[in-house]
Design an enzyme around this catalytic site. Structure first.
Site, PDB file in Angstrom:
ATOM      1  N   ASP A 166     -11.275  30.579 -18.328  1.00  0.00           N
ATOM      2  CA  ASP A 166     -10.670  31.717 -19.031  1.00  0.00           C
ATOM      3  C   ASP A 166      -9.603  32.300 -18.117  1.00  0.00           C
ATOM      4  OD1 ASP A 166      -9.942  34.106 -20.203  1.00  0.00           O
ATOM      5  OD2 ASP A 166     -11.975  34.878 -20.432  1.00  0.00           O
ATOM      6  N   TYR A 197       5.075  38.738 -28.363  1.00  0.00           N
ATOM      7  CA  TYR A 197       5.392  37.439 -27.762  1.00  0.00           C
ATOM      8  C   TYR A 197       6.708  37.511 -27.001  1.00  0.00           C
ATOM      9  CZ  TYR A 197       5.693  32.352 -27.338  1.00  0.00           C
ATOM     10  OH  TYR A 197       5.763  31.079 -26.849  1.00  0.00           O
TER      11      TYR A 197
END
Length: 260
Positions: A66, A158
């Protein structure tokens, strides 16, 4: 094994599929040993197994990772030390996109986007640099996007996160140079690439994948959508000593979009 990155020891995040898997394959083809990491540990293991079946056992390894978790990053660096014997190439490839314009984007999604796209590079470089210094010369390669240089009204999270990757890359590059680490840091800025992400995009918009590719290609001056190896070949160059005089730079692999 001969090759452009023979003897290099590389960690690639997001290596379960798409660009990350392509980076790992191309680096292995050119002589590197690779550690494939992904939150999808089974997918990372499949990438490593495919590489080993072609290049021999011990070429590739895999772990579940992760990238938003500093402790998981330390475990990944420890795995590189134990399984590869060191680390001198770090490919920060893991990333995600978030839907919604400035009015509709959920703040939790905004935070998750920055955590995966930007915080991961902060944690990764902070944890990896001590080991990379032991095995210099080295190269850090951060996957940004052409969306980090050219904005859209539909994806502020983004756009902003990939712009942050672009500037973070330069800061890391200057830090490493100032301290004579022998480690370079550069960013790559692709446009549309034919990866499983586009499969999901096609499903989301209920459009045929071929139709989607044609639509995207019309936005690109070269009139075609990139393939994963178009980006992975740039990763090989940046990982190799061929790019020894390049740091703090951005490679635009966008088919000419940014030239318009």
């Amino acid at each position: 094994m001969a090759g452009r990155v023979a003897g290099k020891l590389a960690l690639i995040t997001g290596a379960a599929q798409g660009l990350g898997a392509a980076h790992a394959r191309r680096l292995a083809e050119e002589g590197a040993r690779v550690l494939c990491t992904d939150i999808n540990g089974d997918g990372a293991a499949e990438t490593a197994a495919a590489i080993n079946s072609t290049h021999g056992d011990g070429t590739a390894y895999a772990i579940t990772h992760d990238v938003t978790d500093p402790a998981a990053w330390q475990a990944a660096v420890d795995a590189a030390r134990e399984q590869l014997g060191g680390l001198n190439v770090l490919v920060n490839n893991a990333g995600m996109g978030v839907a919604g314009n400035i009015e509709t984007c959920d703040f939790a999604d905004w935070q998750r986007c920055f955590s995966v796209n930007v915080d991961s590079i902060f944690h990764g470089c902070q944890k990896a640099l001590p080991l990379m210094r032991e095995h210099a010369p080295g190269s850090i390669i951060n996957l940004s996007s052409i969306a980090g240089l050219i904005a859209s009204d539909t994806m502020p999270a983004y756009n902003s996160s990939k712009a942050a990757v672009w500037m973070l890359t330069k800061s890391i590059a200057l830090h490493c140079a100032k301290n004579n680490m022998g480690i370079r840091c550069n960013s790559i800025h692709p446009t549309f690439v034919d990866t499983p992400i586009l499969d999901g995009t096609a499903r989301h918009h209920s459009i045929d994948k071929g139709v989607l590719l044609e639509k995207l290609a019309r936005q690109i001056p070269l009139k075609f959508v990139g393939e994963p190896n178009d980006i992975a070949n740039a990763v090989v160059y940046l990982a190799s000593d061929e790019s020894r005089f390049m740091t703090g730079a951005e490679m635009k692999l966008d088919g000419g979009i940014s030239a318009m």
